[in-house]
Design an enzyme around this catalytic site. Sequence first.
Site, PDB file in Angstrom:
ATOM      1  N   SER A  61      35.169  42.047  39.432  1.00  0.00           N
ATOM      2  CA  SER A  61      36.090  41.162  40.344  1.00  0.00           C
ATOM      3  C   SER A  61      34.850  40.613  41.385  1.00  0.00           C
ATOM      4  CB  SER A  61      37.222  41.695  40.886  1.00  0.00           C
ATOM      5  OG  SER A  61      38.009  41.716  40.073  1.00  0.00           O
ATOM      6  N   HIS A  66      31.678  37.817  55.051  1.00  0.00           N
ATOM      7  CA  HIS A  66      31.607  36.890  56.029  1.00  0.00           C
ATOM      8  C   HIS A  66      31.227  37.490  57.358  1.00  0.00           C
ATOM      9  CE1 HIS A  66      33.309  33.960  53.093  1.00  0.00           C
ATOM     10  NE2 HIS A  66      34.337  34.756  53.068  1.00  0.00           N
ATOM     11  N   CYS A  81      38.627  46.114  39.538  1.00  0.00           N
ATOM     12  CA  CYS A  81      39.306  46.298  38.429  1.00  0.00           C
ATOM     13  C   CYS A  81      38.782  47.364  37.803  1.00  0.00           C
ATOM     14  CB  CYS A  81      39.813  45.311  37.754  1.00  0.00           C
ATOM     15  SG  CYS A  81      38.296  44.425  36.939  1.00  0.00           S
TER      16      CYS A  81
END
Lengths: 137, 137
Positions: A61, A66, A81
């Site tokens: 995934s 940020h 996952c």
Amino acid sequence: MKSVGRHLVLELWGCRNLNSTGVVESALLEIVDALKLTLLAIQVHPFSPIGVTGVAIVSESHVVIHTWPELGYAAVDIFTCGDQRNPEDAVPVLRQYFAPERIQVMEMARGLIDAPTPRGEAAERVLVPNDLGSARG
Amino acid sequence: MKSVGRHLVLELWGCRNLNSTGVVESALLEIVDALKLTLLAIQVHPFSPIGVTGVAIVSESHVVIHTWPELGYAAVDIFTCGDQRNPEDAVPVLRQYFAPERIQVMEMARGLIDAPTPRGEAAERVLVPNDLGSARG
């Protein structure tokens, strides 16, 4: 209940090193390593006047950082996952690179597949649309 | 309370077109357009035997779509900073491309900057570490 993946949402406050693309890239790579993820692509973008976005796309995934250096804040998402990975293993790496004074963590189970059936079975049934074959790109 | 950004977490079930890299890329680009985001990079990866991951890195943060065609499921994240954007504008685009039978939506406020002060002011104060200048990459 079985889920497709685990999504850790982290809010890091009072951080250092938030305006360095090199630090963000190194942190992403070390998280990928710590979680034994398979790296597909990594992108790190600096912003003007300050701030960095870094994204590691992995087979399992994604990992995103940020940063808002002017706030001492970083938003981190770790979505994995597969049962073998523990996204919490990223926390020591984040502490090492950004030295946050405070971390808030929320975990979401993504893709909760099925509730137990009335018979009490832990159901593994999933809905598969009939037209999947023709949908392949 | 002021926040840095809005993060929409969407769970799409009973979807079509989940195994097409072209559809995922088009959906990402149309979401970027609908939300008036500034695209920095887009990456779309097919998986074997099935599944697609698509990531749009935007100046305002990120849009991610992971698909599990075998489950009819897509995990979508839309993280936007800046007051002008409404991440909910992505929902009609997702409906158009993937025709989900069911959508679950959760919204998180990311980077909640400050609680009101005891004096009742809507405080705008933020912690800025002293060493930010030297942290620039």
